[in-house]
Every structure is written in structure tokens, then in C-alpha cells.
Design a protein around this motif. Sequence first.
Motif, mmCIF file in Angstrom:
data_model
loop_
_atom_site.group_PDB
_atom_site.id
_atom_site.type_symbol
_atom_site.label_atom_id
_atom_site.label_comp_id
_atom_site.label_asym_id
_atom_site.label_seq_id
_atom_site.Cartn_x
_atom_site.Cartn_y
_atom_site.Cartn_z
ATOM 1 N N THR A 73 10.020 5.834 3.212
ATOM 2 C CA THR A 73 8.625 5.418 3.190
ATOM 3 C C THR A 73 7.922 5.908 1.935
ATOM 4 O OG1 THR A 73 8.706 5.793 5.549
ATOM 5 C CG2 THR A 73 6.560 5.439 4.590
ATOM 6 N N ILE B 150 -7.213 -3.072 -13.273
ATOM 7 C CA ILE B 150 -6.171 -3.872 -13.923
ATOM 8 C C ILE B 150 -6.576 -5.346 -13.974
ATOM 9 C CG2 ILE B 150 -3.811 -4.690 -13.697
ATOM 10 C CD1 ILE B 150 -3.232 -1.960 -12.315
ATOM 11 N N PRO C 82 -6.558 7.477 1.695
ATOM 12 C CA PRO C 82 -6.467 7.922 0.289
ATOM 13 C C PRO C 82 -5.585 7.025 -0.574
ATOM 14 C CG PRO C 82 -6.208 9.786 1.755
ATOM 15 C CD PRO C 82 -6.245 8.572 2.621
ATOM 16 N N LEU D 203 1.126 -4.830 1.307
ATOM 17 C CA LEU D 203 2.393 -4.279 0.805
ATOM 18 C C LEU D 203 2.433 -2.757 0.938
ATOM 19 C CD1 LEU D 203 3.244 -6.325 -2.397
ATOM 20 C CD2 LEU D 203 4.393 -6.343 -0.206
ATOM 21 N N ILE D 204 1.331 -2.096 0.577
ATOM 22 C CA ILE D 204 1.296 -0.633 0.672
ATOM 23 C C ILE D 204 1.358 -0.209 2.143
ATOM 24 C CG2 ILE D 204 -0.086 1.410 0.190
ATOM 25 C CD1 ILE D 204 0.682 0.399 -2.384
ATOM 26 N N ALA E 278 -6.918 4.713 -3.667
ATOM 27 C CA ALA E 278 -6.474 4.892 -5.052
ATOM 28 C C ALA E 278 -5.870 3.593 -5.587
ATOM 29 C CB ALA E 278 -5.447 6.019 -5.116
ATOM 30 N N THR E 279 -4.996 2.973 -4.788
ATOM 31 C CA THR E 279 -4.370 1.731 -5.223
ATOM 32 C C THR E 279 -5.421 0.674 -5.527
ATOM 33 O OG1 THR E 279 -2.704 2.286 -3.594
ATOM 34 C CG2 THR E 279 -2.517 0.149 -4.644
ATOM 35 N N LEU F 228 -2.041 -6.848 -1.552
ATOM 36 C CA LEU F 228 -1.636 -5.538 -2.051
ATOM 37 C C LEU F 228 -1.724 -4.474 -0.969
ATOM 38 C CD1 LEU F 228 -0.956 -5.133 -5.062
ATOM 39 C CD2 LEU F 228 -2.826 -3.518 -4.998
ATOM 40 N N LEU G 168 -1.953 0.172 -15.191
ATOM 41 C CA LEU G 168 -3.303 0.405 -15.716
ATOM 42 C C LEU G 168 -3.217 1.015 -17.126
ATOM 43 C CD1 LEU G 168 -6.324 0.306 -14.958
ATOM 44 C CD2 LEU G 168 -6.133 2.701 -14.362
ATOM 45 N N PHE H 63 2.776 2.943 -6.111
ATOM 46 C CA PHE H 63 1.630 3.619 -6.705
ATOM 47 C C PHE H 63 1.882 3.899 -8.183
ATOM 48 C CE2 PHE H 63 -1.096 7.416 -7.310
ATOM 49 C CZ PHE H 63 -2.295 6.795 -7.031
ATOM 50 N N ASN I 147 2.660 -1.800 4.544
ATOM 51 C CA ASN I 147 4.037 -2.045 4.989
ATOM 52 C C ASN I 147 4.934 -0.882 4.597
ATOM 53 O OD1 ASN I 147 6.413 -3.350 5.809
ATOM 54 N ND2 ASN I 147 6.682 -4.228 3.781
ATOM 55 N N GLY I 148 4.832 -0.453 3.340
ATOM 56 C CA GLY I 148 5.680 0.634 2.873
ATOM 57 C C GLY I 148 5.373 1.931 3.582
ATOM 58 N N ARG I 149 4.123 2.192 3.828
ATOM 59 C CA ARG I 149 3.777 3.483 4.403
ATOM 60 C C ARG I 149 3.887 3.460 5.927
ATOM 61 N NH1 ARG I 149 0.318 6.609 6.635
ATOM 62 N NH2 ARG I 149 0.044 8.742 5.925
ATOM 63 N N PHE J 259 -7.414 1.279 -8.826
ATOM 64 C CA PHE J 259 -6.641 0.940 -10.020
ATOM 65 C C PHE J 259 -6.480 -0.575 -10.159
ATOM 66 C CE2 PHE J 259 -4.819 5.318 -9.524
ATOM 67 C CZ PHE J 259 -5.412 5.810 -10.663
ATOM 68 N N THR J 260 -6.210 -1.229 -9.020
ATOM 69 C CA THR J 260 -5.973 -2.666 -9.086
ATOM 70 C C THR J 260 -7.202 -3.415 -9.569
ATOM 71 O OG1 THR J 260 -4.538 -2.348 -7.222
ATOM 72 C CG2 THR J 260 -5.064 -4.595 -7.797
ATOM 73 N N ILE K 279 1.461 0.800 -10.219
ATOM 74 C CA ILE K 279 0.073 0.393 -10.432
ATOM 75 C C ILE K 279 -0.600 1.294 -11.470
ATOM 76 C CG2 ILE K 279 -2.175 0.278 -9.298
ATOM 77 C CD1 ILE K 279 -0.605 -0.760 -6.833
ATOM 78 N N VAL L 101 8.914 4.085 -1.262
ATOM 79 C CA VAL L 101 8.313 2.766 -1.461
ATOM 80 C C VAL L 101 6.861 2.920 -1.890
ATOM 81 C CG1 VAL L 101 7.648 0.633 -0.328
ATOM 82 C CG2 VAL L 101 9.858 1.652 0.164
ATOM 83 N N VAL L 102 6.110 3.730 -1.160
ATOM 84 C CA VAL L 102 4.695 3.884 -1.481
ATOM 85 C C VAL L 102 4.523 4.548 -2.847
ATOM 86 C CG1 VAL L 102 2.546 4.947 -0.763
ATOM 87 C CG2 VAL L 102 4.046 3.958 0.926
ATOM 88 N N LEU M 255 -9.508 15.173 1.117
ATOM 89 C CA LEU M 255 -9.340 14.452 -0.144
ATOM 90 C C LEU M 255 -8.900 15.390 -1.253
ATOM 91 C CD1 LEU M 255 -9.743 11.479 -0.331
ATOM 92 C CD2 LEU M 255 -11.903 11.871 -1.507
ATOM 93 N N ARG N 281 -5.134 8.138 7.923
ATOM 94 C CA ARG N 281 -4.371 8.854 6.905
ATOM 95 C C ARG N 281 -3.902 7.957 5.773
ATOM 96 N NH1 ARG N 281 -0.960 12.949 10.388
ATOM 97 N NH2 ARG N 281 -2.686 13.816 11.569
ATOM 98 N N SER O 56 -1.618 -1.573 -19.607
ATOM 99 C CA SER O 56 -2.522 -2.706 -19.842
ATOM 100 C C SER O 56 -3.708 -2.297 -20.704
ATOM 101 C CB SER O 56 -3.028 -3.271 -18.516
ATOM 102 O OG SER O 56 -1.964 -3.828 -17.798
#
Lengths: 248, 266, 266
Positions: free
Chosen positions: C235, B78, B66, B115-116, B70-71, B112, C250, C243, B118-120, B74-75, C246, C238-239, C10, B63, C253
Amino acid sequence: MLPPLIRLENIHKAFDDAPVLRGVDVDVPESCIYALIGMGAVGKSVLLKIVAGLIAPEKGRVFIHDEDITEMGHLELAEVRKKIGMLFQNYALFDKNVYENIAFPLRRLFDLSEEEIQERVAERLARVALPGTEERIPQSMSGGQKKRIGVARATIAKPPIVLYDEPTAGLDPVTSQKIYDLVREEQRATGATVMVISSDVAGVLTIADRVGMLHDGKLVFDGTADEARKSTIPEVRQFVHGLTEGPL
Amino acid sequence: MSAAPAKTPFWLLLPAKIGAAILVMAKQVGGLSILAGKILRRLTPGQIDRHELFRNMNRMGVRSVPIIAATAAFTGGIMVIQAAPFVEQVQATSFVGWAATFTTIRELGPLLIGLIFNGRVGANNTAELGTMKVTDQIDALRALAIDPIAYLVVPRCLAMVSMMVLLCVIGDAIAIGGAMLTADMLLDVDPRVFWASAVERLEPWDFWVGLIKSGLFGIMIALTSCYYGLQTKGGAPGVGRSVNASVVAAAAGIFIMDYFSTFILD
Amino acid sequence: MTVRSKDVGLFEAAINVLKDFRAVWRVFTKTLYYLFRGKREKGEIARQMFHVGNESLFFMCITMAFIGAIITFQTGLQSKKLLPDFSLMGATYLKLLVRDLAASVGALPLATRVGAGIAAEIGSMVVTDQVDALRMCAADPIDYLVVPRFIACVIMGTVILVIGGFVAYGAGMLVAFVSFDVNPHTFNNLMYLNLGDLVLGFLKCLVYGAAIAIVSAQRGLATFGGSEGVGWATTEAVVGSCFAIIVLNLIISTVGYFLVPGVGPM
């Protein structure tokens, strides 16, 4: 007879596809104490929050003073809410001392001097029999005391409509009766229109002018307290008299 | 925590605060090590609850795809946008592919996604264990002679570490795709040139570094989130506090660990 | 949101992202409205600013020091393989730091720390009916809770990200000196920096601070389901904030690449 001050028409509300209210109609006349009774989790609190505009019904209309609040944007709703005071089931007191909690609606609604606020808070605290507790923190007080502070906060701005959500849940019988008496005396003094939710039927019938019973998503009874006691509708009879035999 | 007693002179306030912070950290590192030891002792295959393990893998890993995808996309974009002025200046278009893939695989991807993740996942895990703790469910397990570490913690940790590594592989791939696309649009670097530059210069070791790092971050997140969850005290507000503390501690842990692993895994 | 309990494909995930975006946007527009029309509580903004700064400064300094060290070390390793010339390392690093990294990388741990705090605080007020009580007391939660946090996050977030940038720069300088023998005088080179970079970096700080406050507050206000719900809201805050950062990065930038391009002095 005066037109009803609060009028609910065909209210529907479901949570996660489970219907809670399925077409409820309630009329609350002006200057009346309307008690809403019913089993636990039957949607009484939801109905009260719908009246306060805190929850939007899926279907149906809510009129307060002949204004349909279900159509309103959040700014108009905020105006309507200024006329309503509400006591929450779990007190919902803020992390401030008693004084700031009770003074809060005054500060938001009016531009009063600090002396006037002090005076009115002291009057309220005396009214709910908790004089001199201004500096205390609500979290450290008993359930009954917190309820009474909630009553003080709900009534300090003298709103024409007051909603009480389970004012006596979890309290001993003596304290409960004191709170009911307080609700009654308040209403008599101000002439406000009051809705009270309770699962403690015996207590709430001592003060109610009218009673409505919510069962299975519908209002199954609407009448005076005496009519409720004498009602032959099986659900109402069983609930009002606390019988174990019956449809509930 | 009242770190400094009331009478501390003001010039001692900062050292006192730092000292208190160090003490707290030492306590946490100690607690984490003890938990790690307890988990290691229960890591024999027979003891692991398969069902719990797969359930957690699905919940935590599948889960998260997604948001990670997405992250990462984008990264990747960037990264190229930021590098673009320099690339244009030195006409280094042939290096873009390598630079982007190298950075993604060795550094940005694990960091990265960690970090995500961790947050989720970490925060959610702490909230769940914390709720179980304050509602006495963990004691109830003990009363039923079920070892909470073996039943609750071990499957979660295994799921988190393995899913973190897998998500990192997926995320890296998507980030590189995003970088490739952006390089094509922004700098006119043909995807084939991009790819050739990456293939030519990347070494197998780069992939291993990325995998090791993501594994380490996974262990870090798993241990921290379980530790804070099991340490929860003080009812419902306590759950909120430990979630907060856990997310922050794991994030700091990820950065510190990243630094040392970059250093050691040169 | 409904995401938590169901398996979503999705397509549904994309719909949910759009719904979340709409909800966040609504909170944002209301915040702007009350920013000018609301009723200010005396001292509340200062209290929130102290809160944001006090709880994140120490954490951010440590994190940014490690981030700075990692970036320099990794860049050093990469450039060692290409052209072992470290004379422009500091200048490049400084430009990247100002233009993007200090704000964008620093905003992620900041979101973890501050965003989780905001969501947990507002979320626990929601589940204890305090937010409804605010509404009944003529205090719109957006006006009373969100606006002070929004202002505090924008101002203090920027201050902390700038401080973090300095810390990261110092750490980078130290690592360059220790690991690659780059003299601090050589490292400290403002050659590549121009006004556009400063504007871009500063804009990013402001936008990220705002995004963290709005996204986390929206998640907090959307809390349901008791103390477990608060854990979930934390949670998601943070996520969601990460997001948002980021995605905004984008956008900014890309616009920045076309509007304020170029390397070297203005």
C-alpha cells in the motif's frame, strides 16, 4: 586465556518502547561453542542479530576481533559480515535450487571457477548428509533438510564465526541430535567460534563449551555446561531441568 | 494461470493470451456482481454494525486527508503550469479559472483521488480481509453464526463509498486553491478574476458529475478490494498476490468507468 | 513506519514525510553507489526488465487507451463551449501528451502495477529473513535486489510510457474523429511540438521510472510484521510512488516552464 573473540557490552534494545534487552554483557572466547538459552521471546534472536550487525543496539557496544561494529558504516559492516556465517531460524533460503543457495556466498565472496564451486557444494552437501540434492527446490523439502541446507550455506565460505539461530526448532529429537552433532563436528573440524541459540536445553548442553542464560533482559548465568547443570540460581535450575515450579 | 497449453503455435499465442485475459475478466466481473448483489440484500439499516462503520470511516477517510490534501494541492499547481504556455499564447487569462475548476471538478479530482484512495485504502482493505481469510478468521465468524458479508464487508463498502465522495470534495477544494495560487504567481491572474471566471461559467451539473463519478469510483474500489480480499488463497504469499491484483484491477476499473461516465454524463 | 498504528496530527505527518524522504534518499544514494561499484549478477537485469515489461504492458495499453479517450473527449467538451474550433485540437493534445500527460498520467498506473510488485516481492523476502541472509552472504540487498530493479524500471518504464503515449494518442485521434468529426489528418498535427517538449517528456519518463523503483524498494525493505506487513508495504509503495511522481512532476514542470517555454516550432 585468550581475549574474547565476540564481546558484547551493556547492550540495550527496545521495540516500540518495550525493552527487550536491558544491559546484556556476553564474552565469547575464540574457538568455543557458546550456547545462549532462555525462554521464548526473551530476545535471544535479537542478540544474535546484533552480533551479526543486522540490528543496531540502542546502547552498548559490540566488539568482534577487538573492532567495535556499532560505530561502523554499512560498507565496513559488510566487511565484518564476510567473517560470519549465519543459520536463520526460518531457514531464509532463497527461491533458487539447493545448489545455487549453497553456492551463493561463494559466488559473492570469491572468484572461483564453476568446477571449484561444484566441488565445494558437493563436499558441503555430503557433510550435511544430503548428497545429490543439488537440483531440488528447498521449498519442497522437510524442515530438517532445510535446516541442514542452511548449515551448509552458513559454513561453505569457512567463516571464523558461525551463528546458529534455533537450529533444531520444530524438529524431532533424533533429527535434532543429528544437527547438534553436525554443529559440533563442524566446529571441531574448522576451529570456528560458534554461538547457538536454543530453547531445547538438554540437546544444546550436549555440545556447548559455555552456556549463557538470558532472562528478563539480562544475562543471569554464564559458565560451562556442567556449571549450568549444577547451578543453584533458581531461574537456571528451573530452565535447565525443565521444572514447572520456580520463578519462570 | 497457465493461459495457453504448451503446444499452442506461436501465431496463436497472442490471441490465446487475449482470450484468457477476457475469460479472467469475465469471471471477475461475474464475481463482483454476485458480491454486489449480496451486499445490496444486506443494506437494510438495522443490520449494519454502527461501530464497525464509524471505525472504518475514521480509519479510511479521516486518516487519508493529509495525503489527499498534499496530492491535490500539487496537482492543482501542475495543471496550471501545464496550461500556462497555451494561456499565454492566446491571452486567455480570463478562462483560466473556469478551465481549472471545470477540469478539477469533473475529471482530475475524482480520477486522481480515486487512484490514491485505491492505493491507500483499497489495498489495505484487501490485505486485511485476505489475512483474515488465510488465517481462517472468516470461517471462524461463520462458525459463530456471524455473517461475514454483513459484519465485515457491508460497513467497509459503505465507509469507502461515503469517504471517497467526501475526500473528493475536500481534494477538489484544495486543488482549486493550488491552481488559484499558481495562476496568481505564474500568470498574474488575480484570484478574484480566477474566482469570477469559475463562478460565471460553472454549472451545478458539473458538481453533480464530479460527485457521481467519485461515488462510482468508490463503489468500484470497495467492491474490488473486498472481492479480492475474500478470494485470497495460499497463505501469506497469497495475500500479497491478491493485494497486487486488487489494486491493479481497481485502477483499470476506475479508468474504464471514468471513460463511460464522462461519455454518459455529458 | 510508525504512522500506521497511531493517530497523527498534521505536524507529525509532516515530520513523517521528512523521515520517509530521508529514508528514500538514503536508498537512492546507496543505489547510485552500487550502480557503479556493485557485483553484477548475470542476466538479472534482463530478467527484471522482462518482468516489468511483461507484467505491465497489456494493463498499460488498456489504461492509456482510456486515458487518451477521456482527455480528448473532455477537452472537446470544454472547447465546444468556448470556441468550437477543433482544427488545433490534435496539435494541442500532442504537445500536452508529449510534454506531460503521457509520462505523468501514465506513471500513476505504472506505479500501481510495478511498484506494488516490487514492494511485495522485497517485503516478503524481508519478513522471511531472506534479506538478512543476503547481508550475511556478502550481498548487500541494495546491490543485489534494488540495483537490477532500478535499471529495469528506468529502461522498461520509459519504453512502456512511450508505448502508452502512442496508444493514448491513437485513442485520442479515434475519439476526436468519432465524437467531434475531426479528420485524423487534421488531428495529426506536429505544429506545436518542439524539441524541448520531447526532452522534457523523456526526462520525466526516466525520472518516474527511477522514482517508482526507489520508493517501492525502500518501502519493501522497511517491511516489518509478517504477511500483514507486506500488505502494508505494498500500500505504502503505491501511495508513496504516486506522491513522489506528483511532487517530481511539479518540480520538473516548473523548471521546464522557465527553461523550455513557448508554443510552436523551435
